[in-house]
Design a protein around this motif. Structure first.
Motif, mmCIF file in Angstrom:
data_model
loop_
_atom_site.group_PDB
_atom_site.id
_atom_site.type_symbol
_atom_site.label_atom_id
_atom_site.label_comp_id
_atom_site.label_asym_id
_atom_site.label_seq_id
_atom_site.Cartn_x
_atom_site.Cartn_y
_atom_site.Cartn_z
ATOM 1 N N ARG A 149 52.900 -43.448 132.413
ATOM 2 C CA ARG A 149 52.775 -44.671 131.226
ATOM 3 C C ARG A 149 51.426 -44.782 130.846
ATOM 4 O O ARG A 149 51.527 -44.980 129.247
ATOM 5 N N LEU A 150 50.630 -43.849 130.877
ATOM 6 C CA LEU A 150 49.173 -43.708 130.352
ATOM 7 C C LEU A 150 49.263 -42.747 129.087
ATOM 8 O O LEU A 150 48.956 -43.075 128.093
ATOM 9 N N VAL A 151 50.065 -41.759 129.499
ATOM 10 C CA VAL A 151 50.355 -40.966 128.663
ATOM 11 C C VAL A 151 51.240 -41.347 127.338
ATOM 12 O O VAL A 151 50.721 -41.046 126.091
ATOM 13 N N SER A 152 52.093 -42.094 127.692
ATOM 14 C CA SER A 152 52.840 -42.744 126.833
ATOM 15 C C SER A 152 52.006 -43.745 125.751
ATOM 16 O O SER A 152 52.307 -43.769 124.373
ATOM 17 N N ALA A 153 51.193 -44.382 126.307
ATOM 18 C CA ALA A 153 50.331 -45.308 125.504
ATOM 19 C C ALA A 153 49.411 -44.688 124.640
ATOM 20 O O ALA A 153 49.299 -44.801 123.558
ATOM 21 N N ILE A 154 48.798 -43.323 124.920
ATOM 22 C CA ILE A 154 47.994 -42.768 124.367
ATOM 23 C C ILE A 154 48.729 -41.919 122.925
ATOM 24 O O ILE A 154 48.289 -41.964 121.936
ATOM 25 N N VAL A 155 49.939 -41.291 123.467
ATOM 26 C CA VAL A 155 50.738 -40.582 122.342
ATOM 27 C C VAL A 155 50.997 -41.636 121.434
ATOM 28 O O VAL A 155 51.106 -41.330 120.277
ATOM 29 N N GLU A 156 51.478 -42.945 121.865
ATOM 30 C CA GLU A 156 51.984 -43.987 120.764
ATOM 31 C C GLU A 156 50.860 -44.278 119.759
ATOM 32 O O GLU A 156 50.937 -44.490 118.656
ATOM 33 N N HIS A 157 49.471 -44.474 120.424
ATOM 34 C CA HIS A 157 48.594 -44.742 119.574
ATOM 35 C C HIS A 157 47.966 -43.639 118.518
ATOM 36 O O HIS A 157 47.202 -43.856 117.649
ATOM 37 N N SER A 158 48.289 -42.342 119.089
ATOM 38 C CA SER A 158 47.799 -41.214 118.447
ATOM 39 C C SER A 158 48.429 -40.493 117.311
ATOM 40 O O SER A 158 48.140 -39.832 116.551
#
Length: 304
Positions: A149-158
């Protein structure tokens, strides 16, 4: 009506304003069932066939494929789904055409000495473009074993949201961004820059805290405020301290400042991302630099 008093295939075609070949095609596909056969074995159609043929023509005018027309005729309640699916396809085609138009203008507006290089950049990107290589870049860059879930959040913002109607400059920026994330980087085992590991300790704790700190700092950047101490900076430093299971002290802040200065940097990625989106919202890279500067300024003020 007796079979001989119904319409022949030619009469139905004339009433509908289509060719006999068209009527025969839809009949052979089962879209236009015949009502009966004449005594000579010829197809005969009733008034219902004309209504059905008009419906078929209306659907085909919308460029619905024949299989989709069959679905609509078999079950009326699928029309909404078929239309929605067709709208998505048309939207994707329009986006592709807009990107192609902008790419052509990009080639048209540059000098002969730039054209070959730009053509190579454009040729490496699919149309409409995909952000999957950018997402893959971040999954390689991030430390291993981060929660999904953290990887997904970072990818979404980046990973930037691509414009549906890009300018030539945005097309150029995206092709350069694509080249940046797909180019091999010498000296690294996975072909990309080393994972960001400043702070050590628990990467999950670190990145959770960084996401929160960036959100706190974003309003200051949107308002054009210079880097400053405050809640955002405290949250930023706390993320590193907690990831190392230590306290936020003046000594820790001095050590963190030096550690951040030595971090691997991908400024090129953030610069191109800002060009692609043309958005007033700060990128995570710009936000990170703002917080780093706030930390350095605070330490300089303390030392003074």
């Amino acid at each position: 009506m007796s079979p001989d008093s119904m319409w022949s295939i030619g009469e139905l075609a004339e009433r509908a304003g289509v060719t006999v070949k068209t009527v025969r095609f839809y009949s052979d596909r089962g879209l236009l069932p015949e009502a009966a056969r004449s005594s000579g074995g010829h197809r005969r159609y009733g008034p219902d066939a004309l209504d059905r043929l008009h419906l078929i023509r209306s659907l085909r005018t919308l460029d619905l494929p024949v299989p989709d027309v069959e679905r609509v005729l078999d079950r009326d309640d699928t029309l909404e789904d078929v239309v929605a699916g067709r709208l998505r396809q048309v939207g994707s085609r329009l986006t592709a055409l807009r990107w192609q138009e902008a790419a052509l203008r990009l080639l048209q507006d540059c000098g002969p000495e730039e054209r070959a290089a730009r053509l190579r950049l454009i040729g490496a990107v699919s149309v409409p473009p995909s952000t999957a290589p950018l997402a893959g870049f971040w999954r390689r860059w991030l430390p291993p074993r981060l929660p999904a879930r953290l990887v997904s959040a970072i990818v979404e913002h980046s990973v930037p949201q691509l414009p549906e109607s890009p300018t030539p400059a945005q097309v150029l920026a995206f092709t350069r961004l694509h080249a940046f994330v797909t180019a091999p980087c010498p000296g690294t085992g996975n072909g990309q820059p080393a994972a960001h590991r400043a702070g050590g300790g628990s990467p999950a704790v670190l990145y959770d805290g960084l996401v929160e700190a960036y959100a706190l700092a974003a309003p200051h950047l949107r308002a054009g405020r210079p880097p400053r101490a405050g809640e955002a900076l405290d949250c930023f430093v706390s993320a590193y301290a907690r990831s190392c299971d230590t306290r936020d002290t003046p000594g820790f802040r001095r050590g963190l400042s030096g550690q951040l200065a030595a971090d691997p940097r991908i400024d090129r990625y953030w610069d191109l991302t800002a060009e692609v989106t043309a958005s007033p919202d700060p990128t995570p890279g710009v936000t990170h630099d703002w917080l780093r500067t706030a930390l350095d300024d605070q330490l300089a003020g303390t030392a003074g």
